[in-house]
Design an enzyme around this catalytic site. Sequence first.
Site, PDB file in Angstrom:
ATOM      1  N   LYS A  27      37.944  53.619  39.446  1.00 41.83           N
ATOM      2  CA  LYS A  27      39.042  53.703  40.036  1.00 41.83           C
ATOM      3  C   LYS A  27      40.063  54.581  39.370  1.00 41.83           C
ATOM      4  CE  LYS A  27      41.052  49.092  39.788  1.00 41.83           C
ATOM      5  NZ  LYS A  27      42.040  49.171  38.888  1.00 41.83           N
ATOM      6  N   ARG A  69      47.104  43.583  44.050  1.00 45.09           N
ATOM      7  CA  ARG A  69      45.811  42.855  44.045  1.00 45.09           C
ATOM      8  C   ARG A  69      45.880  41.479  44.582  1.00 45.09           C
ATOM      9  NH1 ARG A  69      44.786  45.855  38.999  1.00 45.09           N
ATOM     10  NH2 ARG A  69      42.768  45.153  37.879  1.00 45.09           N
ATOM     11  N   ARG A  89      31.051  50.393  28.774  1.00 44.55           N
ATOM     12  CA  ARG A  89      32.489  50.853  28.101  1.00 44.55           C
ATOM     13  C   ARG A  89      33.116  50.140  26.941  1.00 44.55           C
ATOM     14  NH1 ARG A  89      37.055  50.714  32.751  1.00 44.55           N
ATOM     15  NH2 ARG A  89      37.438  48.709  32.257  1.00 44.55           N
ATOM     16  N   ARG A 125      37.904  47.901  24.291  1.00 47.61           N
ATOM     17  CA  ARG A 125      38.862  47.093  25.194  1.00 47.61           C
ATOM     18  C   ARG A 125      38.785  45.520  25.124  1.00 47.61           C
ATOM     19  NH1 ARG A 125      40.605  49.363  31.262  1.00 47.61           N
ATOM     20  NH2 ARG A 125      40.818  46.955  31.764  1.00 47.61           N
ATOM     21  N   ARG A 172      37.019  38.679  35.689  1.00 47.45           N
ATOM     22  CA  ARG A 172      37.588  39.731  36.425  1.00 47.45           C
ATOM     23  C   ARG A 172      37.066  40.239  37.790  1.00 47.45           C
ATOM     24  NH1 ARG A 172      37.727  44.280  32.389  1.00 47.45           N
ATOM     25  NH2 ARG A 172      39.137  45.452  33.772  1.00 47.45           N
TER      26      ARG A 172
END
Length: 196
Positions: free
Chosen positions: A11, A86, A125, A131, A142
């Site tokens: 996104k 959210r 990723r 991250r 998540r």
Amino acid sequence: MLIIGPPGSGKGTQAERISERLGVVAISTGDIFRANVKGGTPLGVEARKYMDNGDFVPDSVTNEMVRNRLSQDDARNGFLLDGYPRTIAQVDYLDGILAAADQELGVVLQLTADDEELVSRLLGRARETGRSDDNESVIRHRLDLYHQQTEAVVARYARRGILAQVDGLGGIDEVTDRVLGSISEQAGVYRPPAGL
Ligand code: AMP
């Protein structure tokens, strides 16, 4: 406009592209939090406690931050929010901000993708960027939060008749084409340049 999607659905990437093509500012709550974490601000110190575990930053913190950001000049003529709202409480809060500014949501875009595909993308990723919220148990947490809380947000906008769903699987350009086509159908916002 809003763009909503599970973690790893691309996104952020698509938000930047839509922003360029439509000339609206893209505002990512995740990016704002990460910038604050990096800068060691009080907001960043607070947000980090939640982000590292894959939890939502509390609404009290997030809502206030969004309200401040949306009051800036570059958001006056429209914006694309990435990663907010959210939760249903955030939807209600955003409704209040928009009503006070006499603004209305045009399109809510949802990027969809299969959970297992998302987990493998995010693990990839994590290897590339390091991250801190990209290890497998945090990733699964998540995703669970997305299903438990954010899908209710999507359902709310579907009932309002402003939801556009787009398959997030495939190449980045392919997904961008789908996204722009879908926005155009939903709101007539995007018109290809003459000759295309
Ligand atoms: P993102 O880059 O959108 O995946 O966001 C990264 C992290 O920032 C999330 O896992 C949350 O910890 C936090 N975050 C971003 N947006 C929100 C939001 N609307 N509400 C609560 N927490 C958020």
